[in-house]
Design an enzyme around this catalytic site. Structure first.
Site, PDB file in Angstrom:
ATOM      1  N   ARG A  76      96.916  33.326  64.322  1.00 29.18           N
ATOM      2  CA  ARG A  76      95.519  33.396  64.790  1.00 29.18           C
ATOM      3  C   ARG A  76      95.179  34.789  65.318  1.00 29.18           C
ATOM      4  NH1 ARG A  76      95.764  30.372  70.661  1.00 29.18           N
ATOM      5  NH2 ARG A  76      98.014  30.254  70.772  1.00 29.18           N
ATOM      6  N   GLU A  82      80.733  21.138  66.528  1.00 27.97           N
ATOM      7  CA  GLU A  82      81.246  21.702  65.279  1.00 27.97           C
ATOM      8  C   GLU A  82      80.296  21.444  64.111  1.00 27.97           C
ATOM      9  OE1 GLU A  82      82.928  19.537  67.227  1.00 27.97           O
ATOM     10  OE2 GLU A  82      84.381  20.867  68.192  1.00 27.97           O
ATOM     11  N   PHE A 137      88.878  19.707  63.764  1.00 29.68           N
ATOM     12  CA  PHE A 137      87.448  19.558  64.057  1.00 29.68           C
ATOM     13  C   PHE A 137      86.579  20.003  62.880  1.00 29.68           C
ATOM     14  CE2 PHE A 137      88.966  20.515  68.608  1.00 29.68           C
ATOM     15  CZ  PHE A 137      89.338  19.195  68.791  1.00 29.68           C
ATOM     16  N   HIS A 141      95.205  26.159  65.087  1.00 32.74           N
ATOM     17  CA  HIS A 141      95.825  24.937  65.599  1.00 32.74           C
ATOM     18  C   HIS A 141      96.042  23.903  64.494  1.00 32.74           C
ATOM     19  CE1 HIS A 141      94.742  27.069  69.149  1.00 32.74           C
ATOM     20  NE2 HIS A 141      95.306  26.194  69.932  1.00 32.74           N
ATOM     21  N   ASP A 173      99.583  19.088  72.335  1.00 32.02           N
ATOM     22  CA  ASP A 173      98.335  18.316  72.307  1.00 32.02           C
ATOM     23  C   ASP A 173      98.486  17.008  71.535  1.00 32.02           C
ATOM     24  OD1 ASP A 173      96.872  19.913  73.937  1.00 32.02           O
ATOM     25  OD2 ASP A 173      95.995  21.106  72.330  1.00 32.02           O
ATOM     26  N   ARG A 177      98.809  27.644  65.844  1.00 31.91           N
ATOM     27  CA  ARG A 177      98.672  27.950  67.265  1.00 31.91           C
ATOM     28  C   ARG A 177      99.827  28.826  67.761  1.00 31.91           C
ATOM     29  NH1 ARG A 177     100.778  26.772  72.098  1.00 31.91           N
ATOM     30  NH2 ARG A 177     102.486  25.705  71.046  1.00 31.91           N
TER      31      ARG A 177
END
Lengths: 275, 309
Positions: B7, B55, B80, B106, B114, B164
């Protein structure tokens, strides 16, 4: 108040809307598919926009400074196609191919192919979102044209509509003038029974929009309200009370004419009513 | 071995692009600290738009900005963009083929703590089944940077997939990035390993292990899932005994099935898939999840041995 429209212009718009309605009924009958009721109900708003309010040029559909129109209630293509063809964006013969394979006139608006269509819509909620994104783009480019966005009342049950409403408020998009085509009818019936929407005015006001409520079949009111809307320094939503199926008495106020094409008998009867 | 975030490659490229082209805009949906687009915001506050936790509106509004001639990079987590805003990806962006770049982070099991709600193991499948959509899954930091530049340089929708965690830096993939062109990292004649994303380092390790066992192993790095480099796959099918695919994604609808489709239609040979089985993930450290869900070099080797023996 001095009327915006003289008698002659008023008659012109009235007659134009009648022609558009005849085209709508014919198109849906021929294709044996399409949304006739909502198209008839929105015919006066689109007539006011395209034949009086909007800055646009059918000879140059990509004109950068034109006003944009986004049919967020994308199923009502018959009304926008009838208007665009009549304005000269494409030949009227194209209407014969509505919803046919190979035609640019898809069941729901397809911006890359149809001259005059400013955004793809069809799944509900994406039109107003795309519209506020475009309006932000115009702000970044310091352009001063307007984005007219027509939402169905059933459509605003979609959460995405309210996301777009927040976004327009955040970026103070005073170049957005929306309409809720408030006919109280959606596919499955009376909107307040399917999923209650009232009271609409405080909903939009609390999202930071200036709200007007008008008769969506009265040209004088539609046009003067838009002039008022342009004076605002924030996005505007015009709740336009309309009658689904307007102009064809046996279709008026009937949810069953949301997505049902008129057969031969009903078609002929509708044309007689409109003539 | 050096480790870096993919990222961060995305975030660095965005700033480089922002300096070159004022049409480049960045949108985020309240995860700018996590996608690292806040770094773009710090340099170009007027070209960064935080859409809040929405989103769906972000992707449609990005479509609107593309219609106005901008190059919007809409950023959020993979789960998302594809699951929450799948319709907007499809109807607002892919269908009209608008110049929107969807940069997601992610992705995959290495999202870690998560848990399943945030571990996107299905997104490649969702993105690659959309007509007009280019799908790129870079292997490390530098390839992420190169892929982001390449996406900006082409006209049309692109889905860019990042993770991530920090992932191994793989110098072999730092040259000659071309969308739709697989990178041949090892020549070999017994078996082929095709990797995408961060599985490239596991694939290379697997090839070394197989080499020690005396097997000549080809490694193809398929950073672009769509358009797929079919000719490289067909060549591998013809020139080696079989293919093992490796992806940090479900074995359903991702790289493995894409490769199997090409092979079965053109030159049938065994194709074995390494990836997350048809199951949701769970919370854990990214490295232990790689072990638990079978995303290691040894898992690739096991499949290769099946083909070879």
């Amino acid at each position: 108040m001095i009327p915006m429209l003289n008698q002659e212009k008023h008659e012109f718009l009235k007659n134009k809307a009648r022609e558009i309605r005849m085209e709508i009924v014919s198109m849906v009958h021929r294709a044996n598919s399409g949304h006739v009721g909502g198209s008839l109900g929105a015919a006066d708003i689109l007539t006011a926009l395209y034949y009086h309010v909007m800055k646009h040029n059918p000879k140059n559909p990509e004109w950068e400074e034109r006003d944009r129109f986004i049919l967020s209630k994308g199923h009502c293509t018959p009304v926008i196609y009838a208007v665009l063809a009549d304005c000269g964006y494409f030949p009227k013969e194209d209407l014969l191919e509505f919803r046919r394979p190979g035609s640019h006139l898809q069941g729901h608006p397809y911006q890359p192919k149809t001259p005059g269509i400013d955004a793809c819509t069809g799944t509900l909620g994406i039109g107003i979102s795309t519209g506020v994104g475009m309006a932000l783009g115009a702000k970044l480019k310091k352009q001063d044209h307007y984005y007219y966005i027509l939402c169905g009342d059933g459509e605003i049950q979609e959460g995405q509509v309210w996301e777009a409403a927040m976004f327009a408020n955040k970026y103070k998009l005073d170049n957005v003038i929306g309409f809720v085509d408030r006919n109280y009818l959606q596919t499955d019936g009376y909107s307040e029974k399917v999923m209650p929407l009232d009271p609409l005015i405080p909903k939009w006001e609390s999202f930071g929009w200036k709200v007007f409520e008008i008769d969506g079949h009265d040209f004088e009111t539609i046009i003067t309200t838009i002039e008022e809307a342009k004076k605002e320094d924030r996005p505007v939503m015009i709740i336009a009370n309309t009658i689904k199926g307007k102009g064809v008495p046996f279709m008026e106020g009937k949810a069953e004419w949301h997505g049902k094409p008129p057969g031969k008998e009903d078609f002929e009867k509708a044309i007689l009513e409109l003539e | 071995m050096e480790y870096k975030q993919t990222r961060q490659g995305y975030a660095d490229a965005l700033i480089e692009l922002g300096k070159k082209n004022e049409k480049v805009l960045v949108l985020d949906a309240d995860v700018a600290k996590a996608t690292l687009t806040e770094q773009f915001e710090a340099v170009f506050p007027d070209r960064f738009f935080n859409c809040g936790v929405q989103e769906q509106n972000m992707l449609s509004a990005a479509a609107g900005l593309a219609l106005e001639g901008f190059i919007p990079f809409a950023s959020t987590f993979g789960v998302f963009a594809t699951c929450r805003a799948g319709d907007q990806m499809r109807s607002s962006i892919a269908y009209p083929k608008l110049n929107v770049k969807i940069g997601v982070t992610h992705c995959g099991i290495t999202t870690g703590g998560d848990g399943a709600s945030h571990q996107s193991n299905e997104d490649i499948g969702m993105a690659r089944t959309l007509p007009n959509m280019t799908v790129i899954v870079p292997g490390d930091y530098e390839e992420s940077r190169l892929a982001t530049h390449a996406a900006a340089n082409m006209n049309g929708p692109v889905y860019l997939r990042f993770g991530r965690d920090k992932y191994p830096v793989v110098p072999e993939i730092h040259k000659g990035f071309e969308i739709g062109k697989a990178k041949l990292l090892r020549q070999g004649s017994d078996v082929t390993i095709i990797t995408t994303g961060i599985m490239v380092s596991e694939g290379l390790q697997a090839a070394d292990l197989l080499h020690k066992k005396g097997y000549s192993t080809r490694v193809l790095h398929m950073h672009t899932i769509k358009p797929l480099d079919e000719s490289a796959i067909i060549q591998a099918a013809k020139q080696t005994k079989g293919i093992v695919t490796a992806e940090e994604h479900s074995i359903l609808a991702g790289l493995g099935e894409a490769v199997a489709g090409v092979v079965s239609e053109n030159h049938p040979c065994p194709v074995h898939r390494v990836g997350v089985m048809d199951t949701f993930g769970e919370s854990g450290q990214s490295q232990e999840l790689m072990d638990l869900y079978g995303l290691r070099a040894k898992n690739i080797v096991e499949k290769a041995i099946k083909i070879l023996t």
